[in-house]
Design a protein around this motif. Structure first.
Motif, PDB file in Angstrom:
ATOM      1  N   LEU A   4       0.804  -1.155   0.012  1.00 49.20           N
ATOM      2  CA  LEU A   4      -0.014   0.029   0.145  1.00 49.20           C
ATOM      3  C   LEU A   4       0.864   1.203  -0.168  1.00 49.20           C
ATOM      4  O   LEU A   4       1.757   1.335   0.626  1.00 49.20           O
ATOM      5  N   VAL A   6       0.677   5.202  -0.032  1.00 49.67           N
ATOM      6  CA  VAL A   6      -0.054   6.741   0.007  1.00 49.67           C
ATOM      7  C   VAL A   6       0.576   7.761  -0.304  1.00 49.67           C
ATOM      8  O   VAL A   6       1.897   8.012   0.541  1.00 49.67           O
ATOM      9  N   THR A  49      -8.068   9.371   7.077  1.00 48.31           N
ATOM     10  CA  THR A  49      -6.817   8.790   6.352  1.00 48.31           C
ATOM     11  C   THR A  49      -7.214   7.363   5.935  1.00 48.31           C
ATOM     12  O   THR A  49      -7.262   6.921   4.916  1.00 48.31           O
ATOM     13  N   SER A  52     -10.239   7.014   3.960  1.00 50.65           N
ATOM     14  CA  SER A  52      -9.916   7.412   2.405  1.00 50.65           C
ATOM     15  C   SER A  52      -9.289   6.542   1.901  1.00 50.65           C
ATOM     16  O   SER A  52      -9.523   6.204   0.533  1.00 50.65           O
ATOM     17  N   ILE A  53      -8.536   5.553   2.313  1.00 49.05           N
ATOM     18  CA  ILE A  53      -7.918   4.310   1.711  1.00 49.05           C
ATOM     19  C   ILE A  53      -8.883   3.231   0.873  1.00 49.05           C
ATOM     20  O   ILE A  53      -8.951   2.906  -0.156  1.00 49.05           O
ATOM     21  N   GLN A  55     -11.892   4.658   0.327  1.00 49.23           N
ATOM     22  CA  GLN A  55     -12.939   5.526  -0.580  1.00 49.23           C
ATOM     23  C   GLN A  55     -14.177   5.203  -0.075  1.00 49.23           C
ATOM     24  O   GLN A  55     -15.340   5.015  -0.521  1.00 49.23           O
ATOM     25  N   ILE A  69      -3.446   6.756  -3.826  1.00 47.00           N
ATOM     26  CA  ILE A  69      -3.533   5.816  -3.141  1.00 47.00           C
ATOM     27  C   ILE A  69      -3.529   4.492  -3.821  1.00 47.00           C
ATOM     28  O   ILE A  69      -4.419   4.145  -4.539  1.00 47.00           O
ATOM     29  N   TYR A  71      -3.082   0.398  -4.030  1.00 46.15           N
ATOM     30  CA  TYR A  71      -2.998  -0.886  -3.494  1.00 46.15           C
ATOM     31  C   TYR A  71      -2.574  -1.933  -4.437  1.00 46.15           C
ATOM     32  O   TYR A  71      -3.370  -2.236  -5.471  1.00 46.15           O
ATOM     33  N   ILE A 177      -7.152  -2.583   8.437  1.00 48.63           N
ATOM     34  CA  ILE A 177      -7.355  -1.390   8.909  1.00 48.63           C
ATOM     35  C   ILE A 177      -7.777  -1.323  10.545  1.00 48.63           C
ATOM     36  O   ILE A 177      -9.324  -1.714  10.209  1.00 48.63           O
TER      37      ILE A 177
END
Length: 540
Positions: A4, A6, A49, A52-53, A55, A69, A71, A177
């Motif tokens: 990942l 960012v 944050t 956001s990853i 969405q 971002i 992935y 996460i």
């Protein structure tokens, strides 16, 4: 290439014709098998944050004017709904901070955990049920195997959080996460959950983005740490380097923040405010075709406490031990047996109308602030609701002034009162809940995990605030918490509960310095020894 990546991420919210950058030029990498921690105070941009990853922010209210971002080689910003569905819950999973608002109140435990298995794995229902039972074992909920048809409201806060963890781990994701995954858990279960996450990470090679305000967890659990403040990453690096030699003033501020001190002594001759004698709360278990009562769950089984003016009794124990149920029973919010006296008067037999005048003097701060704040009401209306019910403040302007004073007391700007709960961070919502209780100037307050959603520096501020309010208004507190450091900073006496029974009680010094039972010793060791376990993590 990292799993990942960012890069220069900015997350912008449009609020009432204003644009607010909640995250500004954030960059970090997450490699396979690595744990990166995002730390910072409430409102620093950690959860934004994370959302956001995946969405998950509300577009077009939220947007990403800058940044990327990526992935596993795939750009997430601007990805199609189909691409995002394939990734969410399957390759990247998320444990949310507030399980009561994340779990569907209309769906059973089995349906909610099984949804990800049916959607992404195409499992049959028998196979899904078998996997669900395995997951419940993994997260320490084997006692719920016979309760798959139960709903979230029947579980304790810690149990709901573990259901969320089971859902996130269902499909063995590549990236997990974890947004404050241990917030609602007592110290011994924290250690178990962290051990579980570390074991799964080692077995699956799973990467983890760990969001927390608990720096002790970060110290022993993460490989690298990113410190966030006002949407920016102000410092990052290996955990040992950042913790042992912090470069930024804000990082040093966080590391120095911890609830300190002890409560003021109870004045000699202070009158009794609450007397509860042999309180019992039994919930019926129904079975058979006619749904007759076949057994009882003894949530509280014969608890006796006496609470004076200016005194705090801390109630500790694992999730499901009966802490919150005891507080609700004393407030007469649920049915119970036993004698309950308030200000010397018996209140156990009083009806709704007879109790209503006393409600101003008996208040509660709930564990889950988002669930207890109406999303349709402004902060002013939420805090002022009690004022209207009890006829305090002779005009709208007077009530507005009282609300402003209450918000200032808990560290919020009065100008925020016309906003709504969803516009605040978890910590800010908890302070709003405290303001709602304190605005009525009560005599007795049940504080049900009042600092669980707060970062450490704000915890210390809230502890100081509660002690000041107690000193100024001679308040009696029943302080329910799994955070034993906060309990010690707040409490004169401590009651230790397990399975609805008192296993030990006495002065705070006696319980913390010389516990007698093995159960209490285990709680204290998990909270205060701060030594890494065999898996390399600690409980707090």
């Amino acid at each position: 290439m990292s799993l990942l990546e960012v890069r220069d991420l900015t997350t912008r919210f449009r609020v009432e014709k204003r644009e607010i950058d909640a995250v500004r030029n954030v960059s970090f990498d997450l490699d396979k098998g690595e744990t990166v921690a995002l730390v910072g105070e409430s409102g620093s941009g950690k959860s934004v944050t994370a959302l956001s990853i995946l969405q998950l922010l509300p577009y077009p209210t939220a947007s990403h004017p800058e940044g990327s971002i990526v992935y596993n080689g795939q750009e997430m910003v601007g990805a199609s709904d189909r691409q995002l569905r394939d990734i969410r819950g399957n390759q990247i999973s998320m444990i949310f901070q507030e399980p009561m608002t994340s779990l569907n109140p209309l769906h059973t435990i089995e349906k909610q955990i099984g949804e990800a298995l049916l959607l992404h794995k195409g499992m049959s229902r028998p196979d899904a049920r078998k996997r669900i039972l395995e997951l419940l074992d993994l997260v320490g909920l084997s006692n719920l195997k016979g309760r798959l048809g139960d709903y979230p409201h029947t579980l304790s806060g810690g149990q709901r959080q573990r259901v969320m963890i089971a859902m996130a781990l269902a499909n063995d994701p590549d990236v997990l996460i974890a947004d404050e995954p241990t917030t609602a858990l007592d110290v011994t279960i924290q250690a178990q959950i962290l051990k579980l996450l570390k074991d799964l990470q080692n077995r699956l090679g799973m990467a983890m983005l760990f969001i927390t305000h608990d720096l002790n967890i970060v110290r022993h659990f993460a490989d690298r740490v990113c410190v966030m403040n006002e949407g920016l990453i102000v410092e990052e690096g290996p955990v040992a380097d950042v913790f042992n030699d912090p470069e930024h003033d804000y990082t040093r501020h966080l590391l120095a923040s911890e609830p300190k001190g002890r409560p003021d002594p109870v004045p000699e001759g202070a009158p009794e405010v609450v007397e509860a004698d042999d309180v019992k709360v039994y919930f019926p278990v129904k079975g058979g075709v006619l749904r007759r009562t076949v057994d009882h769950i003894k949530a509280v089984d014969g608890v006796t406490i006496n609470l004076k003016e200016s005194e705090t009794i801390g109630v500790v124990g694992e999730s499901g031990s009966g802490k919150t149920t005891l507080g609700m029973a004393i407030l007469r919010l649920i049915a119970s047996q036993g004698d309950i006296r308030f200000g010397g008067d018996e209140i156990q037999g009083l009806g709704f109308k007879e109790l209503r005048p006393l409600r101003r003097e008996m208040q509660i701060v709930f564990q889950d602030p988002y669930g207890s704040l109406s999303p349709r009401m402004s902060i002013k209306d939420i805090v002022a609701e009690g004022l209207k019910v009890h006829g305090l403040g002779n005009s709208e302007a007077a009530r507005r002034e009282l609300v402003a004073e209450a918000l200032e007391e808990v560290g919020l700007e009065p100008a925020m009162m016309d906003r709504y709960p969803h516009e605040f961070s978890g910590g800010q919502r908890q302070r709003i809940a405290i303001a709602r209780a304190m605005v009525l100037k009560p005599r007795f307050v049940v504080l049900d995990e009042p600092t669980s959603a707060l970062d450490m520096s704000v915890q210390a501020q809230i502890v100081e605030l509660l002690r000041k309010l107690q000193r100024d208004h001679k308040l009696a507190y029943l302080f329910i918490s799994h955070d034993l450091k906060v309990v010690r900073a707040m409490s004169h006496k401590v009651v230790v509960l397990k399975d609805g029974n008192v296993v030990e009680q006495g002065t705070a010094d006696t319980i913390f310095d010389a516990p007698e039972t093995d159960y209490t010793k285990a709680l204290m060791a998990a909270a205060f020894e701060l030594q890494a376990t065999e898996t390399g993590v600690v409980a707090t």
